[in-house]
Each structure stands twice: as structure tokens, then as C-alpha cells.
Design an enzyme around this catalytic site. Structure first.
Site, PDB file in Angstrom:
ATOM      1  N   HIS A 221      16.848  38.812 -35.239  1.00 53.86           N
ATOM      2  CA  HIS A 221      16.535  38.688 -33.989  1.00 53.86           C
ATOM      3  C   HIS A 221      17.724  38.992 -32.986  1.00 53.86           C
ATOM      4  O   HIS A 221      17.547  38.789 -32.024  1.00 53.86           O
ATOM      5  CB  HIS A 221      16.946  36.399 -34.681  1.00 53.86           C
ATOM      6  CG  HIS A 221      15.621  36.002 -35.377  1.00 53.86           C
ATOM      7  ND1 HIS A 221      15.784  36.529 -36.950  1.00 53.86           N
ATOM      8  CD2 HIS A 221      14.413  35.464 -35.104  1.00 53.86           C
ATOM      9  CE1 HIS A 221      15.117  35.908 -36.953  1.00 53.86           C
ATOM     10  NE2 HIS A 221      14.911  35.418 -36.356  1.00 53.86           N
TER      11      HIS A 221
ATOM     12  N   GLU B  96       0.316  42.086 -40.688  1.00 52.82           N
ATOM     13  CA  GLU B  96       0.145  40.479 -40.413  1.00 52.82           C
ATOM     14  C   GLU B  96      -0.764  40.628 -38.578  1.00 52.82           C
ATOM     15  O   GLU B  96      -0.416  39.868 -38.339  1.00 52.82           O
ATOM     16  CB  GLU B  96       1.045  39.135 -40.977  1.00 52.82           C
ATOM     17  CG  GLU B  96       1.636  38.949 -41.970  1.00 52.82           C
ATOM     18  CD  GLU B  96       2.465  37.834 -41.897  1.00 52.82           C
ATOM     19  OE1 GLU B  96       2.442  37.477 -40.808  1.00 52.82           O
ATOM     20  OE2 GLU B  96       2.878  38.093 -43.358  1.00 52.82           O
TER      21      GLU B  96
END
Length: 756
Positions: free
Chosen positions: A699, A489
Site C-alpha cells: 500500500h 487476476e
């Protein structure tokens, strides 16, 4: 009662954004993390941002300004610090700022706190951990310091703190205990905090209790009454405003009104009615802070309608203030920078600064009459009329297509039949490894995107640079030995904005940044009209990646519910109708990907749980249309094409049946921070489709070891048969660095091989 002298205020907002209008705080924090600046330099940036914001709000006409809603990462984490409830594993970190960030992000061998969605918003909060041996203790330096800053600037400051019941209700009992049972221990700390804030000059304090708009038991309603009766007992304290938002407070409204608190803030944009207020006679002695300006969406307020509501309320309360429905954390700072937006669309909008102006306009009209704001009312009426008649809001072609769809449009063959066809076609090993979609957005990618946007390189030059990035990502995955690949992406700025920019009915902003969590910011697109896909959106990139490898490459799409959840969505028709329009556009894309030879298509729905209504009575209807929208988006392909979906950072127990109802062949789901708890939920629900519980928390900067991932996989295998278990991180990798991603994925692949 010895309450600090106070005057009822008339115009306010419930909270403020903190990332900075140009994301100054984000950049400063990230510079601190990598050692470019020290803690003192970071604090200078933060103090300047707070000062600019507070003085601007006072200048805009607010006579009560919230302070204390600033945060370096998250307000729930701040409250854990305030109450001495950080997890013991960070206690050995000497520097308070580093200890704070370790709880938020993890560090070396320290795991971070779990993260999940803040009610039904796209903001993520850190979940406090409460154990039986947690010893609460007050550490009020932050609220006291920010109050003193504001008062020194001459700002009419109102400190804001998350209330004890919301803090405990959203916390996690790490040893099986109920955090809410500890409420009596927090009351003395909050009373001490109120006293200290009064001594420092606060005349009002706002305690945020959004948990009161959720379904509460009779015992919890009694606890609301008991807690606030104690907090409002005679003592040296400021006046107390309890802020409820995101829905109707229901029985909690009467419980609060029965205590001696001075004010209650209520959200009138999400179900609360004038009759709700009239039904609680005790409110006649309270200040009602009426949230009639929507703090969560970007549409201009219908000022005439809001004034009608406010006028009806005047006889039911002891005082009336105009406010936003919630904090302005959820909307961009200002429309001023959006000079490229279509002028008509721009006139329909109100970002943070414009909402403050609307609050002031309404308060002025109440105080001085509508003649005092005649020009503002005329402008608002013209904008609303323009929006109602704009042709872009109704596309008869897409509406006719949706009307013509029959029940077969959302059906595929049974899962077992599909599984056999797909395995024959894909020939995957047990425990196949993959990633969720995105790879690190490197400086080179961002530089190329900016150069193309600024006209410094041609479209063909940009395309070649992105192809180079895709080739590198495919080669890396081949080297690491992943089984199902992605293209990484690189061409996508955001998983929703990218699609919105290619669909009719959407508009993108240039500077409309909103905080998602920590330093992660997004620019939610504006969905203003009927949605149409003019041409394929991803086929070129995915088919190029597939041409580089014999392994299957997943087509990567964002699902209709997530596109809605992470956009500012039109409010002039039911959300379900808009979802079906988006689903039809995604369906067309899946069919084109299949036609181009793509064997696996992933349609991500990380926001499925996020939009779940807070009250149980409204949930079945939402779950019905959200599942239908996903199935409409994914049921146009053949049974041999494998459909994946991805969900992350929510409490999934309430929507397990809906996850099964999506009927995706494989569901990857966040499980690293929640320590595989979701696996038990899936097992209990009889889930019989493929599942990839995340084994790597992306994260956090931590690189999980082979042993750690192996342990997670063995735990997953206790609930999920090997023929249905996938191995993957718990989310996309765009926010991580290339080196840590390569190390973590190498460990993940090695762990999968070992467990095989």
C-alpha cells in the site's frame, strides 16, 4: 455557563462521503501524486465537492449539516495533524500536503503509518503513533477553514472532529506506553479548539467517540466522565454533541449524561434500545440524536418501525433529532445513477441521498404528524412488502443441501499428515516464495474490460486479451524465480464483485462506489437473496495459467466471510445462514479446481477480523460460525491439495485462535506495516501451520531493499520454523505499478534465497 447561543436541531446525518459522486476527489489526488496538477488545483476540486455536498444537504431539509468530515485520505490522519501528532520521520517535509501524504503512503525512505480497519467496517484508517516524547499542539486550520466555507454558503454547519478518547484509544504507543494515559494533555487543546470554533460561528460541535461502544473498563468509564466534564466546563464554546455509533454505548451513556454536554448521538440500528435511554434519567436534559436510519447498509428503512422508536423516545429526552446511525461514508452517494438495477430490488434500497430523504421524512412526521408524509409512508410499506414476498429470497435446493451436510463436511486430516502429502506432491524449497494473487491492473486491462462492457469487442476477443495478460504475468514470475505462481487476476474488477456477478442472489451496481482507504474505492455488491453458483467461476482462467508452467499455480477465491463483509448483505436472516450459503458455492468451486488439476487453492479471508463484534460477549458466536463457514468452503478437497488463506490490515491478536481454527495449510498475513508483530501473536498461540508474514507493504510506493526484507525474514524465523515459513507481499498487487512490483519482487526473491 457561557455557551454560544444554539437551537436544538431536528434532522441531520453524522458524516458524509468525500470521494465525490463520480470519484472526482480520487482522480484529483492521484493526479496530484503523479504531478499532473498542483496543490492549488487539488484544493479547488476539493472545495467544489464540499460546496456541492453541503448546499444539497441543506436543500434536502437538514437543519444541521456536518462539516469537517471531508478528508484527502483519512479522518484519523487529519486528527493527528490537528493535534500535532504526525510521526517525526515526516517532519522534514516542508510542504504540508506532501507531509500529510508521506505519513499516509510513505515516500522514498519514509515508512507510512500502519493501517487497520475502522471498528467493524471495511473502511481502513491510519494508526497514529504516540511516543513518550510526542508533544501535542493544536493546528486548527482545517476545521476552521471548512466551517467558514460552510457558513459563507449559508449552511447550518456543525463541525465534526474525532473525540480525544477515540483518537487515543485507536492510536499506537510506539514505545510501549498507553496513549490513553495522555488524555489530560488533549483536554486543553480541545477546549481551545471549541473556543475558536465558537468564535468562527459554530453553535454546535460534534465530537465523534465510537470507541465508547466497545468494552470499557471502570477506569475508562471514569475517564469518559472526567474528560467530558472538563470539556463542558464553563467557557466560551459551542454546544457539544458527542456521537457514539456502531453499537450500544452501555455504561458510557450514563457517564456522558452526567456531564454538561448538550447532546448525545446514539445508534439504534445496532443494539441500542429505548429501555437503554429510559434507564438514564439524566438524558431528560439532553438533545438525543437518534440514529434510526442505518448509515452502513443500503436497505430502505422501515419508517413505521422507526417512527415507533422515535415516538417512544419523546418522553425520555430534553429534545429529539432524527439522524443516520453513523456517517454516510459507508454507503454510495445516490441510487439515481443505478438505472440498470432490477426495479423491484431498486425499490428496496436507500443509498446516501435516499437516507437523507428518510431522515427528513421521519423528522417531518415527528413535527407535523404522519399525514404530512403519507405518500412517503405508503411507498415505503409497498417496497417492504414486495421484498418480503420475492421468490428469489428462498431457494429450497440450496437450503436442502445445507441441511443434509454432516460434521464431516468441515473436517480434513490432521495438519502434519496433510503437510507430508503436499510436500511430496509440490516439491517446494524451504521458504517458498509467492504472491497474494493480483498483479497490477494496467490501463490496457481496464481499457479491454471497458470495451467488452460497452460492446466494442466480443467475448472471445476479451478472453484472448485476458489470456495475453495472464501469459505475461506467468512469464514475469518465471523470470523472477517465484516458486508458486498466480494468474494475476486481470479478468477481475474486484475480489468480491467478480464472484458476486457470477452467483445468483447478488446484484452489482454501476456507480455504487464506497471509499475503502485513501483513493481506493470499491463497489460492494448487494446480496439480496439465497446464493447459488450456476457454473464454475474461475476454472478456465486458472487452468490456462497452469498450462503455461510446470510450477504450481494457485487457484484464487474469496472466502465466504469476506464476501459478506465487503457486500451489502440481506438483513432478513441471520448472517451465519447467509455465510453458509456462500461457503457452499465456494466449496463447489474448490472441488472443480482440484478436478482440473490445480494443486493449491487460496481462499482469502482478509475480513475475518473485520466482522468481529465490538463487544466480547458477542464474539464467540461470530468466531464459531465464521470459522465453520471457511472450513465448509475448503474441506471438500483431498488432503494432498494445499489450502491457503490470506488476511490483512486488522489487529489480529483477538482472533489468533480463530485463524488457527480455519485449519488452512498456509496463512499469509499482513506484517510489513506492523513490523512483524503478528508473528509474536502466532507464536504465543502455538500456531503450527504454514504462515507467510508479509515482507513487502504494497500500500506504499516504496520498493523495499533486499536487506530490509532479509531482516524481516530473520525476525520471522525467530518464531516460525523454516519448514513452515513462506515469503510473500502482505496483500495483492493490483494497485501498484508494474515497474515497482517487478523491482520489489526481485528483491523479495533474492532475500529469500539469501536467507535459505
Amino acid at each position: 455557563m457561557t455557551v454560544t447561543s444554539h437551537n436544538p436541531f431536528t434532522a441531520t446525518v453524522l458524516g458524509l462521503p468525500r470521494i465525490g459522486p463520480r470519484r472526482e476527489l480520487k482522480r484529483a489526488i492521484e493526479n496530484y501524486w503523479v504531478g499532473r496538477i498542483d496543490g492549488d488545483e487539488l484544493r479547488v476540486v476539493a472545495e467544489a465537492l464540499r460546496a456541492d455536498q453541503l448546499t444539497a444537504l441543506q436543500a434536502a431539509g437538514l437543519d444541521s449539516v456536518p462539516v469537517g468530515t471531508f478528508s484527502y485520505y483519512d479522518q484519523m490522519l487529519d486528527t493527528a495533524v490537528l493535534l500535532g501528532a504526525l510521526p517525526p520521520r515526516v517532519a522534514g517535509i516542508e510542504d504540508p500536503l506532501d507531509r500529510y501524504f508521506a505519513a499516509a503512503r510513505g515516500a522514498e525512505s519514509i515508512e507510512p503509518l500502519e493501517m487497520t480497519k475502522w471498528f467493524d467496517t471495511n473502511y481502513h484508517y491510519l494508526v497514529p503513533e504516540i511516543a513518550a516524547d510526542t508533544e501535542f499542539a493544536l493546528h486548527p486550520e482545517k476545521p476552521l477553514g471548512e466551517l467558514r466555507e460552510a457558513l459563507a454558503l449559508g449552511v447550518p454547519a456543525r463541525p465534526v472532529v474525532i473525540g480525544p478518547l477515540t483518537f487515543l484509544k485507536l492510536a499506537k504507543g510506539v514505545d510501549g506506553s498507553d496513549p490513553l494515559s495522555r488524555s489530560s494533555e488533549l483536554v486543553p487543546l480541545y477546549r481551545d479548539l471549541l473556543r475558536q470554533l465558537a468564535d468562527a460561528g459554530a453553535t454546535w460541535v460534534q465530537l465523534d467517540e465510537p470507541a465508547l461502544v466497545t468494552d470499557l473498563t471502570d477506569d475508562e468509564i471514569a475517564l469518559v466522565r472526567e474528560t467530558y466534564a472538563q470539556l463542558s466546563q464553563p467557557s466560551e464554546r459551542p454546544a457539544i454533541l458527542v456521537a457514539t455509533y456502531f453499537g450500544r454505548p452501555g455504561a458510557a451513556l450514563g457517564a456522558l449524561a452526567a456531564t454538561d454536554i448538550e447532546g448525545i448521538a446514539v445508534d439504534f440500528t445496532r443494539g441500542t434500545t429505548v429501555s437503554d435511554i429510559a434507564g438514564v434519567p439524566a438524558l431528560s436534559g439532553k438533545l438525543l440524536v437518534a440514529g434510526v436510519v442505518n448509515g452502513r447498509n443500503v436497505w430502505r428503512t422501515d419508517l413505521d418501525q422507526a417512527l415507533g422508536t422515535l415516538g417512544t423516545l419523546l418522553g425520555s429526552t430534553g429534545g429529539l433529532a432524527v439522524s443516520t446511525s453513523s456517517s454516510l461514508l459507508h454507503v454510495p452517494y445516490s441510487l439515481a445513477a443505478e438505472t440498470e438495477l432490477d426495479p423491484a430490488l431498486r425499490s428496496w434500497l436507500a443509498f446516501g441521498a435516499e437516507k437523507v430523504t428518510e431522515v427528513r421524512t421521519l423528522a417531518t412526521a415527528l413535527r407535523e404528524g404522519t399525514e404530512a408524509v403519507a405518500d412517503e409512508l405508503t411507498t415505503a410499506r409497498a417496497a417492504l412488502a414486495s421484498r418480503r414476498t420475492d421468490a428469489r429470497l428462498h431457494n429450497e435446493t440450496v437450503r436442502a443441501r445445507l441441511s443434509a451436510l454432516g460434521p464431516d463436511a468441515i473436517r480434513r486430516a490432521p495438519a502434519a499428515q496433510r503437510r507430508a502429502l503436499q510436500q511430496e506432491r509440490l516439491q517446494l524449497p524451504p521458504l517458498p516464495t509467492t504472491t497474494i494473487g493480483s498483479y497490477p491492473q494496467t490501463p490496457a486491462i481496464r481499457k479491454a474490460r471497458a470495451a467488452f462492457r460497452n460492446g466494442e469487442i466480443t467475448a472471445e476477443q476479451y478472453r484472448e486479451r485476458m489470456r495475453g495478460e495472464i501469459a505475461d504475468v506467468v512469464a514475469l514470475q518465471e523470470k523472477l524465480g517465484l516458486d508458486v505462481l498466480v494468474h494475476g487476476e486481470p479478468e477481475r474488477n474486484d475480489m468480491v464483485q467478480y464472484f458476486a456477478e457470477q452467483l445468483d442472489g447478488f446484484a452489482a451496481t454501476a456507480h455504487g462506489w464506497v471509499q475503502s482507504y485513501g483513493t481506493r474505492c470499491v463497489r460492494p455488491p448487494i446480496l439480496f437473496g439465497d446464493v447459488v453458483r450456476p457454473e464454475p467461476m474461475t476454472v478456465e482462467w486458472i487452468t490456462y495459467a497452469q498450462s503455461l508452467t510446470d510450477k504450481p499455480v494457485k487457484g484464487m477465491l474469496t472466502g465466504p466471510v469476506t464476501i459478506l463483509a465487503w457486500s451489502f448483505v440481506r438483513d432478513d436472516q441471520p448472517l451465519a445462514d447467509t455465510a453458509r450459503q456462500v461457503a457452499l458455492a465456494i466449496r463447489d468451486e474448490t472441488v472443480d479446481l482440484q478436478s482440473a488439476g490445480i494443486r493449491i487453492v487460496q481462499v482469502d479471508e482478509p475480513a475475518l477480523r473485520e466482522l468481529l463484534p465490538l463487544r466480547a460477549e458477542a464474539q464467540p458466536d461470530y468466531l464459531d460460525w465464521s470459522v465453520t463457514a471457511f472450513r465448509l468452503a475448503t474441506s471438500g478437497v483431498s488432503d494432498a491439495t494445499q489450502i491457503h488463506t490470506h488476511l490483512c490490515y486488522s489487529e489480529f491478536g483477538e482472533v489468533i485462535d480463530a485463524i488457527a481454527g480455519l485449519d488452512a495449510d498456509v496463512t499469509s498475513i499482513e506484517a510489513a506495516r506492523s513490523r512483524m508483530e503478528v508473528v509474536d501473536d502466532l507464536n504465543a498461540a502455538g500456531f503450527d501451520l504454514g504462515v507467510g508474514p508479509g515482507v513487502y507493504d504494497i500500500h506504499s510506493p516504496r520498493v523495499p531493499s533486499v536487506e530490509e526484507i532479509t531482516t524481516s525474514l530473520r525476525a520471522a524465523l525467530e518464531a516460525i520454523p523454516a519448514n513452515r515459513l513462506w515469503v510473500n507481499p502482505d496483500c495483492g498487487l493490483k494497485t501498484r505499478g508494474p515497474a515497482e512490483v517487478e523491482s520489489a519482487l526481485r528483491n523479495m526473491v533474492e532475500a529469500a534465497r539469501a536467507v535459505r
